[in-house]
Design an enzyme around this catalytic site. Structure first.
Site, PDB file in Angstrom:
ATOM      1  N   TYR A   1      35.829  43.265  40.869  1.00  0.00           N
ATOM      2  CA  TYR A   1      36.202  42.033  41.602  1.00  0.00           C
ATOM      3  C   TYR A   1      35.291  41.716  42.780  1.00  0.00           C
ATOM      4  O   TYR A   1      35.595  40.804  43.541  1.00  0.00           O
ATOM      5  CB  TYR A   1      37.626  42.162  42.198  1.00  0.00           C
ATOM      6  CG  TYR A   1      38.657  42.795  41.328  1.00  0.00           C
ATOM      7  CD1 TYR A   1      38.980  42.257  40.096  1.00  0.00           C
ATOM      8  CD2 TYR A   1      39.336  43.950  41.746  1.00  0.00           C
ATOM      9  CE1 TYR A   1      39.952  42.845  39.292  1.00  0.00           C
ATOM     10  CE2 TYR A   1      40.312  44.541  40.954  1.00  0.00           C
ATOM     11  CZ  TYR A   1      40.614  43.978  39.729  1.00  0.00           C
ATOM     12  OH  TYR A   1      41.568  44.564  38.949  1.00  0.00           O
ATOM     13  N   CYS A  33      26.313  56.721  35.983  1.00  0.00           N
ATOM     14  CA  CYS A  33      25.028  56.319  35.417  1.00  0.00           C
ATOM     15  C   CYS A  33      24.989  54.846  35.085  1.00  0.00           C
ATOM     16  O   CYS A  33      24.862  54.472  33.914  1.00  0.00           O
ATOM     17  CB  CYS A  33      24.720  57.156  34.201  1.00  0.00           C
ATOM     18  SG  CYS A  33      24.140  58.763  34.685  1.00  0.00           S
ATOM     19  N   GLU A  34      25.175  54.007  36.072  1.00  0.00           N
ATOM     20  CA  GLU A  34      24.890  52.582  35.894  1.00  0.00           C
ATOM     21  C   GLU A  34      24.748  51.925  37.256  1.00  0.00           C
ATOM     22  O   GLU A  34      25.404  52.328  38.229  1.00  0.00           O
ATOM     23  CB  GLU A  34      25.963  51.898  35.045  1.00  0.00           C
ATOM     24  CG  GLU A  34      27.342  51.802  35.655  1.00  0.00           C
ATOM     25  CD  GLU A  34      28.245  50.919  34.802  1.00  0.00           C
ATOM     26  OE1 GLU A  34      28.663  51.407  33.741  1.00  0.00           O
ATOM     27  OE2 GLU A  34      28.510  49.772  35.192  1.00  0.00           O
ATOM     28  N   GLY A  87      52.472  40.115  45.847  1.00  0.00           N
ATOM     29  CA  GLY A  87      51.318  39.314  46.181  1.00  0.00           C
ATOM     30  C   GLY A  87      50.790  39.264  47.599  1.00  0.00           C
ATOM     31  O   GLY A  87      49.654  38.848  47.806  1.00  0.00           O
ATOM     32  N   GLU A 146      58.427  41.925  44.467  1.00  0.00           N
ATOM     33  CA  GLU A 146      57.783  43.119  43.924  1.00  0.00           C
ATOM     34  C   GLU A 146      56.484  43.439  44.649  1.00  0.00           C
ATOM     35  O   GLU A 146      55.400  43.347  44.065  1.00  0.00           O
ATOM     36  CB  GLU A 146      57.492  42.903  42.438  1.00  0.00           C
ATOM     37  CG  GLU A 146      58.736  42.690  41.613  1.00  0.00           C
ATOM     38  CD  GLU A 146      58.439  42.108  40.239  1.00  0.00           C
ATOM     39  OE1 GLU A 146      57.342  41.550  40.046  1.00  0.00           O
ATOM     40  OE2 GLU A 146      59.300  42.207  39.376  1.00  0.00           O
TER      41      GLU A 146
HETATM   42  N1  LLP Z   1      54.710  41.948  40.121  1.00  0.00           N
HETATM   43  C1  LLP Z   1      53.958  41.675  39.041  1.00  0.00           C
HETATM   44  C2  LLP Z   1      54.594  41.123  37.861  1.00  0.00           C
HETATM   45  C3  LLP Z   1      52.581  41.921  39.059  1.00  0.00           C
HETATM   46  O1  LLP Z   1      51.854  41.635  37.987  1.00  0.00           O
HETATM   47  C4  LLP Z   1      51.991  42.471  40.214  1.00  0.00           C
HETATM   48  C5  LLP Z   1      50.566  42.759  40.257  1.00  0.00           C
HETATM   49  C6  LLP Z   1      52.817  42.773  41.310  1.00  0.00           C
HETATM   50  C7  LLP Z   1      54.171  42.476  41.229  1.00  0.00           C
HETATM   51  C8  LLP Z   1      52.294  43.379  42.581  1.00  0.00           C
HETATM   52  O2  LLP Z   1      51.437  42.547  43.262  1.00  0.00           O
HETATM   53  P1  LLP Z   1      50.843  42.985  44.690  1.00  0.00           P
HETATM   54  O3  LLP Z   1      51.963  42.949  45.685  1.00  0.00           O
HETATM   55  O4  LLP Z   1      50.279  44.355  44.523  1.00  0.00           O
HETATM   56  O5  LLP Z   1      49.799  41.984  44.974  1.00  0.00           O
HETATM   57  N2  LLP Z   1      44.114  45.484  39.952  1.00  0.00           N
HETATM   58  C9  LLP Z   1      44.123  44.353  40.860  1.00  0.00           C
HETATM   59  C10 LLP Z   1      45.508  43.894  41.171  1.00  0.00           C
HETATM   60  C11 LLP Z   1      46.273  43.468  39.939  1.00  0.00           C
HETATM   61  C12 LLP Z   1      47.648  43.008  40.276  1.00  0.00           C
HETATM   62  C13 LLP Z   1      48.447  42.894  39.045  1.00  0.00           C
HETATM   63  N3  LLP Z   1      49.807  42.543  39.248  1.00  0.00           N
HETATM   64  C14 LLP Z   1      43.383  44.745  42.148  1.00  0.00           C
HETATM   65  O6  LLP Z   1      42.958  45.890  42.251  1.00  0.00           O
HETATM   66  O7  LLP Z   1      43.214  43.917  43.030  1.00  0.00           O
END
Ligand code: LLP
Length: 430
Positions: free
Chosen positions: A334, A359-360, A248, A290
């Site tokens: 987003y 094309c959008e 996160g 993570e």
């Molecule tokens: N652990 C779990 C269970 C998760 O669902 C995620 C991200 C992470 C770790 C890693 O989080 P990070 O450190 O990358 O914030 N597609 C979206 C982001 C979706 C994140 C989903 N889960 C974007 O492009 O912003």
């Protein structure tokens, strides 16, 4: 410059990871994903060092490979002593194909099919992060059939608002992920898990959101998770040894974004964590986190060639490039902010929108940016901080092939993922 791996030389040519973007575009073509291997390694080391300094042995960061999943990344993660979080058989297969040890994989996901579960158990995936009771019972049945005792963590929803955008906010009570602490469902899932003879319940997991800047978000989460673990001990006599806090930490997409002092934050989280363990008289669990975005985001840059510049008098100007929402859907999804650089020109600037070739009208990379007023067809334009959730979320919309990923390394650049050809696009059609 947004990040210290971006610079300009004496001819105003843009460099990424110390190399001329123009030369790289000539060699590999555009659109092109560039990744800075030293930066990925540096970010991983920042986490492994902070963990070694702050948490018990056996605690470790796991790379959330949904942020960027291809073989080279898993090789680097293995080298750097990281575990990984995988969320599908495709990610697991990619890790295993890169000789990543199955035992260091944590298998996530809120809808694992029986086939997924069997695939992962048969390959010796170290730990399942179980999302719900349906999955738990399916896993017990499959593990029993295979004669395996499977390690599991249980995904809980602590009811925390991380103050990020809704699409990536995951820790609230009404989330589709995990079992809520507040409603009592977390305790039910925990007791159900403890009752399964083929599951070894090691602990609990939560992930409250992504691109998070709140200073105290992990502390607030710990304030829910640790008392829950203490309650489990009280009600069942079992002391869970592992707490996984998910990912996160936010990254800077624009100059105006704050930067997160991750080692400093981790030290503060650890202090809070130890103090609460002492207060609850609960033996300190091993800590897992993570991180995904904060490992790879600033290690990426995407290079495009301008195909057209369009001035609509009295309205706006568009710079249109040879990529777009296919290689980076994040603005379309987003409204994600990005910083854009011209690869070789400066001078008088114009306000414009950077649009893609799909094309959008929603195919926008970034509105309201400035580029040199003489930007023209054939120029190179670069979008910074595209290392996380760009390649991994890329699509073939409009039957466009996905760009290659070129890893920039001081030991020699290499193509980590090849450009997707028309033949490959046609490969699945009958
Ligand atoms: N652990 C779990 C269970 C998760 O669902 C995620 C991200 C992470 C770790 C890693 O989080 P990070 O450190 O990358 O914030 N597609 C979206 C982001 C979706 C994140 C989903 N889960 C974007 O492009 O912003």
């Amino acid at each position: 410059m947004l990040s210290d791996n971006i610079s300009r030389d004496e001819n105003y040519l843009l460099h990424f990871a110390g190399q001329s973007v123009t030369a790289l575009a000539e060699e590999y073509g555009t659109p092109l994903y560039l990744m800075d291997e030293q930066r990925i390694r540096g970010n991983m080391r920042m986490y492994t060092k902070a963990f070694a300094e702050n948490f018990l042995p056996g605690s470790r960061p796991l790379f959330a490979s949904k942020a960027a999943s291809f073989k080279a990344i898993y090789r680097i993660a293995k080298d750097e002593g990281m575990g990984v979080d995988c969320v599908s058989c495709g990610e697991i297969a990619t890790a295993l194909a890169a000789d990543f040890p199955a035992g260091d994989i944590y298998f996530h996901g809120n809808c694992k099919t029986d086939a997924d579960i069997r695939y992962a158990v048969e390959r010796g995936v170290g730990c399942f992060v179980v999302d719900n009771a349906d999955e738990l019972l399916a896993l017990e049945r499959i593990a029993a059939g295979l004669g395996v005792k499977q390690r599991v963590l249980l995904r809980l929803s602590p009811g925390i608002d991380p103050h990020t955008y809704a699409e990536v906010s995951t820790g609230m009570v009404d989330s589709k992920f995990g079992a809520a602490v507040e409603t009592g469902q977390a305790m039910e899932l925990l007791k159900l898990s403890l009752a399964q003879p083929h599951l070894l319940t090691e602990g609990v997991h939560c992930h409250v959101g992504s691109q998070v800047f709140d200073e105290d978000v992990y502390e607030r989460t710990i304030d829910i998770m640790l008392p829950f673990m203490a309650q489990v001990r009280k009600e069942t006599g079992v002391t869970l040894p592992v707490l996984n806090m998910g990912g996160g930490y936010g990254v800077r997409y624009r100059e105006s974004d704050k930067s997160v002092d991750i080692p400093g934050r981790i030290a503060a989280v650890a202090e809070h964590f130890r103090a609460l363990c002492a207060e609850l008289d609960f033996p300190e669990p091993k800590m897992l986190m993570e991180p995904g975005r904060s490992i790879v985001a600033d290690a990426g840059m995407t290079v495009y060639t301008v195909g057209a510049v369009k001035h609509i008098p009295g309205y706006k100007s568009y710079v249109i490039v040879d990529g777009g929402m296919g290689d980076n859907p994040r603005y379309a999804l987003y409204k994600a902010p990005y910083t854009v650089y011209h690869a070789g020109k400066g001078g008088v600037m114009m306000l414009c929108d950077l649009a893609g070739r799909c094309c959008e009208s929603g195919d926008m990379l970034q509105p309201k940016i400035t580029l040199p007023a003489d930007t023209c067809r054939g120029d190179l334009v670069c979008v910074a901080t595209t290392g996380a959730y760009n390649y991994s979320m890329a699509s073939n919309y409009n039957r466009l092939g996905r760009p290659p990923v070129v890893m920039l390394s001081d030991k020699g650049n290499y193509v980590a993922v090849k450009r997707e050809s028309i033949d490959e696009l046609l490969g699945l059609d009958n």
